[in-house]
Design a protein around this motif. Structure first.
Motif, PDB file in Angstrom:
ATOM      1  N   PHE A  61      44.578  39.682  47.757  1.00  0.00           N
ATOM      2  CA  PHE A  61      44.739  39.635  46.309  1.00  0.00           C
ATOM      3  C   PHE A  61      46.153  40.034  45.922  1.00  0.00           C
ATOM      4  CE2 PHE A  61      43.438  44.017  47.140  1.00  0.00           C
ATOM      5  CZ  PHE A  61      44.255  44.758  46.301  1.00  0.00           C
ATOM      6  N   GLU A  62      46.543  39.533  44.777  1.00  0.00           N
ATOM      7  CA  GLU A  62      47.832  39.885  44.181  1.00  0.00           C
ATOM      8  C   GLU A  62      47.596  40.243  42.724  1.00  0.00           C
ATOM      9  OE1 GLU A  62      52.232  37.927  43.175  1.00  0.00           O
ATOM     10  OE2 GLU A  62      50.688  36.733  44.187  1.00  0.00           O
ATOM     11  N   ILE A  63      48.143  41.361  42.306  1.00  0.00           N
ATOM     12  CA  ILE A  63      48.055  41.782  40.909  1.00  0.00           C
ATOM     13  C   ILE A  63      49.277  41.255  40.162  1.00  0.00           C
ATOM     14  CG2 ILE A  63      48.224  43.804  39.403  1.00  0.00           C
ATOM     15  CD1 ILE A  63      46.449  45.286  41.422  1.00  0.00           C
ATOM     16  N   ILE A  64      49.021  40.572  39.051  1.00  0.00           N
ATOM     17  CA  ILE A  64      50.099  39.979  38.259  1.00  0.00           C
ATOM     18  C   ILE A  64      50.153  40.691  36.902  1.00  0.00           C
ATOM     19  CG2 ILE A  64      51.037  37.840  37.329  1.00  0.00           C
ATOM     20  CD1 ILE A  64      48.915  36.460  39.279  1.00  0.00           C
ATOM     21  N   PRO A  65      50.956  41.739  36.754  1.00  0.00           N
ATOM     22  CA  PRO A  65      51.004  42.499  35.504  1.00  0.00           C
ATOM     23  C   PRO A  65      51.871  41.812  34.450  1.00  0.00           C
ATOM     24  CG  PRO A  65      52.432  43.521  37.116  1.00  0.00           C
ATOM     25  CD  PRO A  65      51.808  42.332  37.791  1.00  0.00           C
ATOM     26  N   PHE A  66      51.541  42.027  33.201  1.00  0.00           N
ATOM     27  CA  PHE A  66      52.276  41.385  32.112  1.00  0.00           C
ATOM     28  C   PHE A  66      52.140  42.185  30.829  1.00  0.00           C
ATOM     29  CE2 PHE A  66      48.126  39.276  32.709  1.00  0.00           C
ATOM     30  CZ  PHE A  66      47.487  39.689  31.547  1.00  0.00           C
ATOM     31  N   ASN A 108      48.635  46.053  24.850  1.00  0.00           N
ATOM     32  CA  ASN A 108      49.528  44.938  25.164  1.00  0.00           C
ATOM     33  C   ASN A 108      49.781  44.737  26.650  1.00  0.00           C
ATOM     34  OD1 ASN A 108      50.930  46.398  22.420  1.00  0.00           O
ATOM     35  ND2 ASN A 108      50.241  44.280  22.252  1.00  0.00           N
ATOM     36  N   TYR A 109      49.218  45.614  27.497  1.00  0.00           N
ATOM     37  CA  TYR A 109      49.470  45.492  28.926  1.00  0.00           C
ATOM     38  C   TYR A 109      48.181  45.183  29.677  1.00  0.00           C
ATOM     39  CZ  TYR A 109      54.115  47.322  28.091  1.00  0.00           C
ATOM     40  OH  TYR A 109      55.410  47.478  27.638  1.00  0.00           O
ATOM     41  N   GLY A 110      48.269  44.249  30.589  1.00  0.00           N
ATOM     42  CA  GLY A 110      47.131  43.906  31.417  1.00  0.00           C
ATOM     43  C   GLY A 110      47.610  43.253  32.696  1.00  0.00           C
ATOM     44  N   TYR A 111      46.671  42.780  33.477  1.00  0.00           N
ATOM     45  CA  TYR A 111      47.051  42.025  34.671  1.00  0.00           C
ATOM     46  C   TYR A 111      45.993  40.986  35.007  1.00  0.00           C
ATOM     47  CZ  TYR A 111      44.183  45.483  37.371  1.00  0.00           C
ATOM     48  OH  TYR A 111      43.195  46.297  37.858  1.00  0.00           O
ATOM     49  N   SER A 112      46.468  39.903  35.575  1.00  0.00           N
ATOM     50  CA  SER A 112      45.572  38.902  36.151  1.00  0.00           C
ATOM     51  C   SER A 112      45.476  39.172  37.648  1.00  0.00           C
ATOM     52  CB  SER A 112      46.099  37.488  35.901  1.00  0.00           C
ATOM     53  OG  SER A 112      46.042  37.155  34.532  1.00  0.00           O
ATOM     54  N   LEU A 113      44.392  38.715  38.220  1.00  0.00           N
ATOM     55  CA  LEU A 113      44.148  38.919  39.637  1.00  0.00           C
ATOM     56  C   LEU A 113      44.161  37.564  40.334  1.00  0.00           C
ATOM     57  CD1 LEU A 113      43.475  41.409  41.405  1.00  0.00           C
ATOM     58  CD2 LEU A 113      41.067  40.744  41.205  1.00  0.00           C
ATOM     59  N   LYS A 114      45.056  37.408  41.276  1.00  0.00           N
ATOM     60  CA  LYS A 114      45.117  36.179  42.081  1.00  0.00           C
ATOM     61  C   LYS A 114      44.456  36.475  43.418  1.00  0.00           C
ATOM     62  CE  LYS A 114      48.387  32.632  43.690  1.00  0.00           C
ATOM     63  NZ  LYS A 114      47.755  31.490  42.996  1.00  0.00           N
ATOM     64  N   VAL A 115      43.433  35.697  43.757  1.00  0.00           N
ATOM     65  CA  VAL A 115      42.603  35.979  44.934  1.00  0.00           C
ATOM     66  C   VAL A 115      42.605  34.777  45.867  1.00  0.00           C
ATOM     67  CG1 VAL A 115      40.293  36.601  45.739  1.00  0.00           C
ATOM     68  CG2 VAL A 115      41.117  37.469  43.534  1.00  0.00           C
ATOM     69  N   GLY A 116      42.776  35.058  47.152  1.00  0.00           N
ATOM     70  CA  GLY A 116      42.644  34.034  48.183  1.00  0.00           C
ATOM     71  C   GLY A 116      41.508  34.394  49.114  1.00  0.00           C
ATOM     72  N   ILE A 117      40.459  33.580  49.110  1.00  0.00           N
ATOM     73  CA  ILE A 117      39.269  33.859  49.917  1.00  0.00           C
ATOM     74  C   ILE A 117      39.337  33.051  51.207  1.00  0.00           C
ATOM     75  CG2 ILE A 117      36.750  33.839  49.975  1.00  0.00           C
ATOM     76  CD1 ILE A 117      36.831  33.787  46.880  1.00  0.00           C
TER      77      ILE A 117
END
Length: 376
Positions: free
Chosen positions: A266-271, A249-258
Motif C-alpha cells: 500500500f501507498e498513502i497519498i496525503p493531500f 482539510n487534510y486526508g489521504y487516499s490509499l493505493k493498494v496492490g493485491i
C-alpha cells in the motif's frame, strides 16, 4: 511478484460549496483532480465514498443534523475516474427513497458500480475478478438515519451478527476481502476503544483490509493478525466554508496492490482538500514532513491501549457539556407526583425524540454517552 489487482480507496466526497458554482462538472473534475490523477490512472478500481445523494428532490427526511445532497449533474465529477462508490454512510438517505434511487440510477447510467446501500438489498457484496483472482468488498456504516430499519431501503448498518454472516458469504466466493467502514467519532483523530474491538473482530472473521472514514480528520493504522486496519482516511473532497486551515482539510487516499498470494502493498497519498481553493492539492515537502510525523504519532497511540484510552477519555470530557445539554430533562419529584395524581402527560417533542433516538442508536454517540454516565 506482480500485482493482480490495483486500486485506490478514498474518503468522503460531497460536491457542495464552491464546487456547485461550476457550470460544467466534467471540466471542473480536470481541475479538482489534476494533482491526484496520476495515482488514479491505470487502476482496476478507484473507490470513493459518495457522502450524499445525487438528486433534484427537495423532499428531505425528518432528522437531526445537516441534510446533504448534490445535483444529478455532479455525476460528471465522478465518471471516468471512479468506478465504484460506497453508499453506506449517514447521509445517503437524506432525501429519502427518491434521493437514493436517483443516485443509483445516475451511477448505473454512467457505468459506476455501488455497494453498501440500496432500495432492495443493501447488504450487497461487490465482487471484482481479474485473471481468476476474485476481490470482495463489503461496505457498512454506523446506525443513524440512513440505515435499514424494518425494511430493505437504505444503508447497510453495523450489526455484528449480520455483518459476520456477510463476511462468511463473501469469504466463500472471494480470494481477498475488503471492508469499508463509515463510522467513528467526528473530529476525533483516533478510533475509540469499541471501534478498535469491532475492526479487530472483523479481521479475525476473515477480512484482509479495513478502511474507515466519517470522522472528517485522518487517523492512523495498524497491522492486526493477517490484516490491516486504517482507522480513518479523512475527507476526500468536501467543501465547508467554516473549515479552513483545519484538520477537516487534510486526508489521504490509499493505493493498494493485491498479489495473487493474498499479500498486498500500500501507498498513502496525503493531500489538502478544499482549503484555499476547492481542489485536491498534494502536500509540499514541509506539509508532508508534518503529515508523516502526525501519522507516526497516531500509530503509536493506537498500538498503546492505555494511551488510546486516555485520548478517548479526554475527547469525552471535551464533549460532556454538549451531550449533557442534549440529554437534560431534569427529574422533578413534585412534577412527577402531579403527573401521577392528575394523569398529566409529560411528552417529549418530535425533534427531541429523534435526537435521543440517534444518540442511543448510533454506536459512536452511544460510546460517548456511556462514558459520561459512568461518572454518576
Amino acid at each position: 511478484m506482480n500485482n493482480v489487482i490495483n486500486l485506490t480507496i478514498s474518503g468522503d466526497l460531497v460536491p457542495n460549496g464552491r464546487l456547485l458554482k461550476a457550470d460544467d462538472f466534467e471540466s471542473l473534475a480536470n481541475i479538482v483532480f489534476a494533482q491526484i490523477d496520476p495515482f488514479l490512472i491505470g487502476n482496476d478500481l478507484n473507490i470513493v465514498n459518495l457522502e450524499c445523494p445525487l438528486t433534484e428532490s427537495n423532499k428531505s427526511i425528518v432528522k437531526t443534523g445537516p441534510l446533504l445532497k448534490a445535483p444529478l449533474s455532479a455525476i460528471n465529477l465522478l465518471k471516468n475516474r471512479f468506478n465504484l462508490v460506497t453508499l453506506a454512510n449517514n447521509h445517503i438517505l437524506d432525501y429519502g427513497i427518491d434521493g437514493l434511487q436517483d443516485t443509483i440510477n445516475m451511477c448505473e447510467n454512467h457505468n459506476i458500480e455501488f455497494v453498501g446501500a440500496g432500495v432492495q438489498c443493501p447488504e450487497n457484496i461487490f465482487y471484482f475478478e481479474k485473471n481468476g483472482f476474485k476481490l470482495g468488498i463489503i461496505n457498512i456504516c454506523e446506525n443513524e438515519f440512513s440505515t435499514v430499519e424494518g425494511g430493505k431501503v437504505g444503508a447497510n448498518g453495523l450489526d455484528l451478527i449480520r455483518n459476520t454472516r456477510l463476511i462468511n458469504e463473501a469469504k466463500d466466493k472471494a480470494d481477498f476481502l475488503i471492508l469499508i467502514f463509515h463510522g467513528g467519532n467526528e473530529y476525533f483523530e483516533y478510533p475509540n476503544p469499541r471501534m478498535v474491538d469491532n475492526c479487530r473482530f472483523f479481521i479475525e472473521q476473515g477480512v484482509d483490509l479495513i478502511v474507515c472514514h466519517h470522522q472528517h480528520c485522518f487517523s492512523g493504522f495498524e497491522k492486526y493478525c493477517n490484516g490491516m486496519i486504517f482507522y480513518g482516511i479523512g475527507n476526500f473532497l468536501f467543501d465547508n466554508a467554516n473549515k479552513r486551515e483545519q484538520e477537516w482539510n487534510y486526508g489521504y487516499s490509499l493505493k493498494v496492490g493485491i498479489k495473487n498470494d493474498k499479500s498486498f502493498d500500500f501507498e498513502i497519498i496525503p493531500f489538502n482538500q478544499c482549503d484555499k481553493a476547492a481542489i485536491i492539492k498534494l502536500l509540499d515537502d514541509t506539509e508532508l514532513a508534518n503529515f508523516n510525523l502526525k501519522l507516526t504519532e497516531l500509530n503509536n497511540v493506537i498500538k498503546d491501549t492505555v494511551l488510546l484510552k486516555q485520548k478517548w477519555l479526554c475527547f469525552v470530557k471535551s464533549k460532556t457539556r454538549l451531550y449533557t445539554d442534549f440529554l437534560v430533562m431534569p427529574y422533578n419529584p413534585f412534577l412527577y407526583s402531579l403527573k401521577n395524581k392528575f394523569k398529566i402527560k409529560i411528552g417529549i417533542g418530535k425533534m427531541k425524540r429523534l435526537l435521543l433516538k440517534n444518540l442511543i442508536r448510533c454506536e459512536s454517540h452511544r460510546d460517548v454517552l456511556l462514558e459520561i454516565l459512568k461518572k454518576h
